[in-house]
Design a protein around this motif. Structure first.
Motif, PDB file in Angstrom:
ATOM      1  N   GLY A 344      33.233 -45.856   5.003  1.00 15.17           N
ATOM      2  CA  GLY A 344      34.286 -45.422   4.095  1.00 15.17           C
ATOM      3  C   GLY A 344      35.655 -45.998   4.384  1.00 15.17           C
ATOM      4  N   GLU A 345      36.638 -45.343   3.794  1.00 13.01           N
ATOM      5  CA  GLU A 345      38.021 -45.782   3.941  1.00 13.01           C
ATOM      6  C   GLU A 345      38.710 -45.036   5.077  1.00 13.01           C
ATOM      7  OE1 GLU A 345      39.988 -45.378   0.201  1.00 13.01           O
ATOM      8  OE2 GLU A 345      38.351 -46.310  -0.911  1.00 13.01           O
ATOM      9  N   VAL A 346      39.687 -45.686   5.665  1.00 12.51           N
ATOM     10  CA  VAL A 346      40.438 -45.083   6.763  1.00 12.51           C
ATOM     11  C   VAL A 346      41.214 -43.872   6.234  1.00 12.51           C
ATOM     12  CG1 VAL A 346      42.246 -45.462   8.481  1.00 12.51           C
ATOM     13  CG2 VAL A 346      40.609 -47.282   7.950  1.00 12.51           C
ATOM     14  N   ILE A 347      41.181 -42.791   6.979  1.00  9.17           N
ATOM     15  CA  ILE A 347      41.842 -41.553   6.586  1.00  9.17           C
ATOM     16  C   ILE A 347      43.355 -41.754   6.523  1.00  9.17           C
ATOM     17  CG2 ILE A 347      42.301 -39.172   7.343  1.00  9.17           C
ATOM     18  CD1 ILE A 347      39.478 -39.256   8.643  1.00  9.17           C
ATOM     19  N   GLU A 348      43.974 -41.151   5.523  1.00  9.96           N
ATOM     20  CA  GLU A 348      45.418 -41.265   5.362  1.00  9.96           C
ATOM     21  C   GLU A 348      46.131 -40.760   6.618  1.00  9.96           C
ATOM     22  OE1 GLU A 348      48.977 -39.815   2.275  1.00  9.96           O
ATOM     23  OE2 GLU A 348      46.876 -39.264   1.916  1.00  9.96           O
ATOM     24  N   GLY A 349      47.095 -41.530   7.080  1.00  8.00           N
ATOM     25  CA  GLY A 349      47.832 -41.171   8.290  1.00  8.00           C
ATOM     26  C   GLY A 349      47.337 -41.887   9.532  1.00  8.00           C
ATOM     27  N   ILE A 350      46.218 -42.608   9.395  1.00  6.38           N
ATOM     28  CA  ILE A 350      45.637 -43.356  10.510  1.00  6.38           C
ATOM     29  C   ILE A 350      45.739 -44.854  10.217  1.00  6.38           C
ATOM     30  CG2 ILE A 350      43.505 -43.849  11.779  1.00  6.38           C
ATOM     31  CD1 ILE A 350      42.647 -40.982  11.231  1.00  6.38           C
ATOM     32  N   GLU A 351      46.068 -45.637  11.229  1.00 10.40           N
ATOM     33  CA  GLU A 351      46.134 -47.088  11.112  1.00 10.40           C
ATOM     34  C   GLU A 351      44.989 -47.719  11.900  1.00 10.40           C
ATOM     35  OE1 GLU A 351      50.353 -48.712  11.617  1.00 10.40           O
ATOM     36  OE2 GLU A 351      50.442 -46.781  12.663  1.00 10.40           O
ATOM     37  N   ILE A 352      44.529 -48.877  11.426  1.00  9.96           N
ATOM     38  CA  ILE A 352      43.527 -49.621  12.190  1.00  9.96           C
ATOM     39  C   ILE A 352      43.931 -51.087  12.294  1.00  9.96           C
ATOM     40  CG2 ILE A 352      41.648 -48.096  11.445  1.00  9.96           C
ATOM     41  CD1 ILE A 352      40.639 -50.537   9.766  1.00  9.96           C
ATOM     42  N   ARG A 353      43.435 -51.741  13.327  1.00  7.10           N
ATOM     43  CA  ARG A 353      43.525 -53.184  13.490  1.00  7.10           C
ATOM     44  C   ARG A 353      42.145 -53.677  13.901  1.00  7.10           C
ATOM     45  NH1 ARG A 353      47.651 -54.793  17.905  1.00  7.10           N
ATOM     46  NH2 ARG A 353      47.081 -56.877  17.143  1.00  7.10           N
ATOM     47  N   ILE A 354      41.751 -54.842  13.425  1.00  5.81           N
ATOM     48  CA  ILE A 354      40.501 -55.465  13.859  1.00  5.81           C
ATOM     49  C   ILE A 354      40.879 -56.792  14.494  1.00  5.81           C
ATOM     50  CG2 ILE A 354      38.262 -56.363  13.135  1.00  5.81           C
ATOM     51  CD1 ILE A 354      38.279 -54.365  10.856  1.00  5.81           C
ATOM     52  N   THR A 363      40.253 -62.853  10.770  1.00  4.96           N
ATOM     53  CA  THR A 363      40.314 -63.149   9.336  1.00  4.96           C
ATOM     54  C   THR A 363      39.717 -61.971   8.566  1.00  4.96           C
ATOM     55  OG1 THR A 363      40.023 -65.495   9.815  1.00  4.96           O
ATOM     56  CG2 THR A 363      39.595 -64.773   7.549  1.00  4.96           C
ATOM     57  N   PRO A 364      40.350 -61.521   7.487  1.00  5.87           N
ATOM     58  CA  PRO A 364      39.811 -60.390   6.723  1.00  5.87           C
ATOM     59  C   PRO A 364      38.337 -60.588   6.381  1.00  5.87           C
ATOM     60  CG  PRO A 364      41.989 -60.957   5.917  1.00  5.87           C
ATOM     61  CD  PRO A 364      41.626 -62.008   6.922  1.00  5.87           C
ATOM     62  N   GLY A 365      37.548 -59.557   6.621  1.00  7.32           N
ATOM     63  CA  GLY A 365      36.117 -59.631   6.358  1.00  7.32           C
ATOM     64  C   GLY A 365      35.298 -60.058   7.558  1.00  7.32           C
ATOM     65  N   GLN A 366      35.983 -60.533   8.620  1.00  2.18           N
ATOM     66  CA  GLN A 366      35.285 -60.942   9.832  1.00  2.18           C
ATOM     67  C   GLN A 366      35.127 -59.758  10.787  1.00  2.18           C
ATOM     68  OE1 GLN A 366      33.953 -64.153  10.405  1.00  2.18           O
ATOM     69  NE2 GLN A 366      34.424 -64.204   8.211  1.00  2.18           N
ATOM     70  N   THR A 367      34.137 -59.848  11.665  1.00  2.00           N
ATOM     71  CA  THR A 367      33.878 -58.779  12.640  1.00  2.00           C
ATOM     72  C   THR A 367      34.754 -58.961  13.868  1.00  2.00           C
ATOM     73  OG1 THR A 367      31.594 -58.513  11.896  1.00  2.00           O
ATOM     74  CG2 THR A 367      32.122 -57.703  14.096  1.00  2.00           C
ATOM     75  N   GLY A 368      35.315 -57.882  14.351  1.00  2.00           N
ATOM     76  CA  GLY A 368      36.121 -57.898  15.559  1.00  2.00           C
ATOM     77  C   GLY A 368      36.157 -56.509  16.170  1.00  2.00           C
ATOM     78  N   GLU A 369      36.954 -56.362  17.193  1.00  2.00           N
ATOM     79  CA  GLU A 369      37.063 -55.078  17.891  1.00  2.00           C
ATOM     80  C   GLU A 369      38.031 -54.171  17.130  1.00  2.00           C
ATOM     81  OE1 GLU A 369      36.431 -54.313  22.479  1.00  2.00           O
ATOM     82  OE2 GLU A 369      38.374 -55.216  22.067  1.00  2.00           O
ATOM     83  N   LEU A 370      37.639 -52.918  16.985  1.00  2.00           N
ATOM     84  CA  LEU A 370      38.424 -51.969  16.200  1.00  2.00           C
ATOM     85  C   LEU A 370      39.418 -51.214  17.069  1.00  2.00           C
ATOM     86  CD1 LEU A 370      38.887 -50.461  13.493  1.00  2.00           C
ATOM     87  CD2 LEU A 370      37.099 -48.858  14.219  1.00  2.00           C
ATOM     88  N   TRP A 371      40.694 -51.269  16.657  1.00  2.58           N
ATOM     89  CA  TRP A 371      41.748 -50.495  17.306  1.00  2.58           C
ATOM     90  C   TRP A 371      42.259 -49.460  16.313  1.00  2.58           C
ATOM     91  CZ3 TRP A 371      45.522 -53.791  20.761  1.00  2.58           C
ATOM     92  CH2 TRP A 371      44.788 -54.491  21.719  1.00  2.58           C
ATOM     93  N   VAL A 372      42.634 -48.297  16.829  1.00  2.00           N
ATOM     94  CA  VAL A 372      43.051 -47.178  15.977  1.00  2.00           C
ATOM     95  C   VAL A 372      44.349 -46.577  16.513  1.00  2.00           C
ATOM     96  CG1 VAL A 372      42.444 -44.861  15.164  1.00  2.00           C
ATOM     97  CG2 VAL A 372      40.678 -46.621  15.319  1.00  2.00           C
ATOM     98  N   ARG A 373      45.216 -46.169  15.580  1.00  2.00           N
ATOM     99  CA  ARG A 373      46.441 -45.470  15.973  1.00  2.00           C
ATOM    100  C   ARG A 373      46.704 -44.338  14.964  1.00  2.00           C
ATOM    101  NH1 ARG A 373      51.979 -48.828  16.776  1.00  2.00           N
ATOM    102  NH2 ARG A 373      51.754 -49.141  14.513  1.00  2.00           N
ATOM    103  N   GLY A 374      47.090 -43.173  15.480  1.00  2.14           N
ATOM    104  CA  GLY A 374      47.389 -42.062  14.582  1.00  2.14           C
ATOM    105  C   GLY A 374      47.379 -40.722  15.293  1.00  2.14           C
ATOM    106  N   PRO A 375      47.585 -39.629  14.560  1.00  2.00           N
ATOM    107  CA  PRO A 375      47.639 -38.284  15.149  1.00  2.00           C
ATOM    108  C   PRO A 375      46.311 -37.818  15.730  1.00  2.00           C
ATOM    109  CG  PRO A 375      48.563 -38.324  12.923  1.00  2.00           C
ATOM    110  CD  PRO A 375      47.842 -39.614  13.115  1.00  2.00           C
TER     111      PRO A 375
END
Length: 531
Positions: A344-354, A363-375
């Motif tokens: 699904g989609e990232v929950i509002e209030g949470i940021e991600i980086r790949i 590159t968008p659509g490519q696989t990478g390591e997932l980073w998350v920031r938020g409450p």
């Protein structure tokens, strides 16, 4: 009242971060004032209203004070899903006590390891609802007593050496729960989750529920999925949680048919075993009130999703998270179900980086390591500053250790754990792709794929499968089946059949154990060949 209701404004519980209550206990405080006679919990045949739950929370506060528990102390709670467990979690929250929720089905060694690490002021054992908790209580010389409104429980000896942690007024700083997870290393890690962490996730999940909902509470509350996404979210919405201690497909079918269950959340393995029972018994589930189904906790394969949706006649939603993110990061939208297995989609209030190995955006659509920031991101690992620093960046980003990609439409896809990535002859092999192919076979109930070291820098693929006895199949047939679906380098070098795959209490497969088993099998063969 022991807890001064006037200290917390009874404004409508909000979903925005700035509107979140100060403490978890404010959830029950609110609904006790607004709808005291509404059902909050069903534990076996017993129903607790919100007034009953609040009174039990106050009884828990009295108990904790009487046994010399102070704000900032850790209290270890050993048990399984039950109403008293819920009340004690909220009681600890009201006193700014860190609750260390532990599943009674853990071994004596595992229980002792967690206790030695967190050094709780007291350990409570929910003996009335769990034979395993009672056995742990007897082993640890706990004193059994019948506590008003909470029933039979056992209290462990006072740890006078326990040093209380500082108490913070802000919900973003004050730790509410210490959840231990072994992850892929096998070493328990105490994840510090604050009141804001858990309330943020509870509030978001509550938005998918109605006060009239009856939610099936099977997932262990000792796990963050069961704690935040199921228990806290249900009560945040003012709904009723039907507690179940252990998974029984037969009991789930009965509850769906007769108890008015409207919301069902579980791990994919739960749905897989439910389908197996239905096929074996030649029955179709009857769920006249069910309106929402979700899966999470481990990868959802397309074949399982499709079969479950056909059987229930509704979408099986999917989501992603981990203990360190309290747990939610993303989920599919109720009004926009997906035919694929996106989380699904990232929950509002949470940021991600790949990111790639150099921490640069892929590159968008490519696989990478997932980073998350938020409450939702944890405060850190308890008493493990170096481990915390290895995953938490100074600017708030958490390295999840999971591999992911994001489509242009925002849909997130999880490819697996970074440490589970298999390097075979220089090619990247993602276990979830092979597992999806295996699980699509009618004879496979569930599978788990791991890498096995064969030479320096090279691995081979090993698949473990749990078979459906209604569809006999040979390993050779499975290998031929995969050969028609996958590239040669993705096909398992070995397929190992097991009666049941090792799993945690949540139903999540224990790949660490399987990886050790695969390596031991290989090493044993090599030694035999040398002889």
């Amino acid at each position: 009242m022991i807890l001064d209701q006037a200290n917390t404004p009874l404004a409508q519980l909000g979903q925005r971060v700035e509107d979140l209550p100060a403490r978890l206990s404010d959830i029950v405080r609110y609904w006790n004032a607004v709808t005291p006679n509404a059902p909050a919990l069903r534990d076996r045949a017993e129903i607790w209203t919100y007034a009953d739950l609040w009174n039990s929370v106050e009884a828990g506060v009295t108990l904790l004070r009487e046994i010399a528990v102070r704000p900032g102390d850790r209290v270890m709670l050993v048990g399984e899903n039950c109403a008293a467990q819920v009340a004690l979690i909220f009681a600890a929250a009201a006193l700014d006590v860190w609750i260390v929720i532990v599943n009674a089905r853990l071994s004596a060694t595992e229980i002792a390891t967690i206790r030695d690490h967190c050094e709780p002021r007291r350990t409570l054992y929910l003996s009335a609802s769990s034979a395993e908790a009672d056995a742990h209580a007897q082993r640890h010389c706990a004193t059994c007593s019948d506590v008003r409104l909470l029933g039979k429980l056992a209290v462990g000896p006072l740890n006078s050496d326990c040093i209380a942690e500082p108490v913070a007024a802000a919900n973003a700083e004050q730790v509410a729960a210490l959840i231990y997870t072994t992850g892929t290393t096998g070493t328990p890690k105490g994840v510090m989750l604050t009141h804001r962490n858990l309330l943020f996730v509870a509030a978001g999940s509550a938005g998918l529920r109605h006060a009239e909902d009856r939610v099936y509470g099977l997932l262990p509350i000792s796990h963050v999925f069961g704690l935040a996404s199921v228990m806290l979210a249900t009560l945040y919405a003012g709904a009723c949680l039907h507690l179940a201690q252990r998974y029984s497909p037969k009991e789930l079918l009965a509850s769906l048919e007769h108890d008015g269950i409207t919301v069902l959340l579980g791990v994919p393995a739960m749905y897989a075993h439910l389908l197996e029972l239905c096929e074996k018994s030649d029955v179709s589930p009857k769920a006249p009130n069910l309106r929402l189904m979700y899966a999470g906790g481990s990868p959802l394969d397309p074949a399982l999703k499709k079969t479950v949706e056909k059987m229930f006649g509704m979408p099986l939603h999917n989501g992603y998270g981990q203990t360190e993110t309290s747990p939610s990061v993303s989920h599919t939208q109720r009004g926009a179900p997906r035919s694929d297995t996106s989380v699904g989609e990232v929950i509002e209030g949470i940021e991600i980086r790949i990111v790639d190995q150099n921490h640069s955006a892929v590159t968008p659509g490519q696989t990478g390591e997932l980073w998350v920031r938020g409450p939702n991101v944890m405060k850190g690992y308890y008493r493990a500053p170096e481990l915390t620093a290895s995953v938490l960046q100074g600017d708030g980003w958490l390295n999840t250790g999971d591999l992911a990609r994001q489509n242009p439409d925002g849909a997130l896809f999880i490819a697996g754990r970074t440490k589970e990535l298999i390097i075979r002859s220089g090619f990247n092999v993602y276990p979830v792709e092979i597992e999806a192919a295996l699980n699509a076979h009618a004879a496979v109930t569930q599978s788990a794929v791991v890498g096995r070291q064969v030479t320096n820098g090279n691995e081979e693929v090993v698949a473990f499968v749990e078979l459906n006895p209604q569809h006999p199949v040979s390993v050779t047939e499975l290998q031929s089946y995969l050969a028609n679906l996958l590239s040669p380098y993705k096909c398992p070098s070995e397929i190992i059949v097991m009666q049941s795959l090792p799993a945690a209490a949540t139903g999540k497969l224990l790949k660490g154990e399987l990886k050790k088993m695969a390596q031991q099998t290989y090493d044993g063969k090599q030694i035999g060949n040398k002889k």
